[in-house]
Design an enzyme around this catalytic site. Sequence first.
Site, PDB file in Angstrom:
ATOM      1  N   ASP A  22       0.869  -1.180   0.000  1.00 47.74           N
ATOM      2  CA  ASP A  22       0.000   0.000   0.000  1.00 47.74           C
ATOM      3  C   ASP A  22       0.908   1.233   0.000  1.00 47.74           C
ATOM      4  O   ASP A  22       1.447   1.610   1.040  1.00 47.74           O
ATOM      5  CB  ASP A  22      -0.906   0.011   1.239  1.00 47.74           C
ATOM      6  CG  ASP A  22      -1.995  -1.048   1.190  1.00 47.74           C
ATOM      7  OD1 ASP A  22      -1.808  -2.069   0.491  1.00 47.74           O
ATOM      8  OD2 ASP A  22      -3.023  -0.868   1.870  1.00 47.74           O
ATOM      9  N   LYS A  60      -6.845   3.374  -3.383  1.00 50.85           N
ATOM     10  CA  LYS A  60      -7.274   3.398  -1.985  1.00 50.85           C
ATOM     11  C   LYS A  60      -7.469   4.845  -1.552  1.00 50.85           C
ATOM     12  O   LYS A  60      -6.726   5.735  -1.964  1.00 50.85           O
ATOM     13  CB  LYS A  60      -6.196   2.702  -1.146  1.00 50.85           C
ATOM     14  CG  LYS A  60      -6.355   2.762   0.360  1.00 50.85           C
ATOM     15  CD  LYS A  60      -5.221   1.994   1.029  1.00 50.85           C
ATOM     16  CE  LYS A  60      -5.159   2.226   2.525  1.00 50.85           C
ATOM     17  NZ  LYS A  60      -4.033   1.505   3.153  1.00 50.85           N
ATOM     18  N   LYS A  84     -10.196   0.340  -2.321  1.00 49.35           N
ATOM     19  CA  LYS A  84     -10.092   0.148  -0.882  1.00 49.35           C
ATOM     20  C   LYS A  84     -10.372   1.455  -0.152  1.00 49.35           C
ATOM     21  O   LYS A  84      -9.543   2.362  -0.170  1.00 49.35           O
ATOM     22  CB  LYS A  84      -8.692  -0.365  -0.509  1.00 49.35           C
ATOM     23  CG  LYS A  84      -8.481  -0.553   0.999  1.00 49.35           C
ATOM     24  CD  LYS A  84      -7.093  -1.103   1.286  1.00 49.35           C
ATOM     25  CE  LYS A  84      -6.776  -1.106   2.783  1.00 49.35           C
ATOM     26  NZ  LYS A  84      -5.424  -1.643   3.062  1.00 49.35           N
TER      27      LYS A  84
END
Length: 264
Positions: A110, A173, A205
């Site tokens: 991430d 995300k 996300k």
Amino acid sequence: MQNRRASMTEHDQTLARQIIALMDLTSLNDSDDDAAIIALCHKALTPVGPVAAVCVYPQFVGLARRTLNALDAAQIQVATVCNFPSGSLPLTQVLQQVRESLLAGADEIDVVYPYPALLTGDRNSGRELVAACKALCGDQALLKVILETGELSPLLIRQASNDAIAAGADFIKTSTGKVKVNASAEAAEIMLQVIAAQGGHVGFKPAGGMRKLYDAAVYLWLAERLLGPSWISPRHLRFGASSLLDNTLRQIGLNREAATPEGY
């Protein structure tokens, strides 16, 4: 009334199971230590099934992987964060973080998009960072790109989403969970629209600010509306949160402990 309550409970439990299976159970606290990460891995095996992933700082990736393997839970992915949370580290440093995390056993990276550069009008830095990180991840790990949408205008959210996907992101995300405004339905709708327009191959996300079951359900319903129920799977939708799991289990009567505060 009793039948209605029973129906609602059944619905809540079905929804809870679905969301828990899509969860990145997260601990990104300054106080994290080995004991906290081991406890997180144990918590990932919930009474209604495992979460999709645990998300920890890079220095804990190896420990998380070993712990999950020892629990016979190798199917739970290990995610970590890079360029976190500022989004402003030099590219060479970010790539070193990614390399070390992959070597330690990370299944998912991430990485924070360089949104401070984007705010100055620089779109090239974001494209370059995502492409370079994707080249390192290859097919070994999913690359999830954190846009930090709470710091961006709707136009910049759309630009960053398009640029990240074009550069190779596997997921986009919303947030680090470390700023004042994290996941929001408004940002999510823009991001999901971009994903749909680009063929629906990239995941989404939301992260931060989801404390209870129906906080997360908003994003599930948005994704279903824009991309269809068949799109919903751990490969396409995750929920990044720390307190969501405990509070969801408590809401459906499977965890009698007090609800935990939001930390991510």
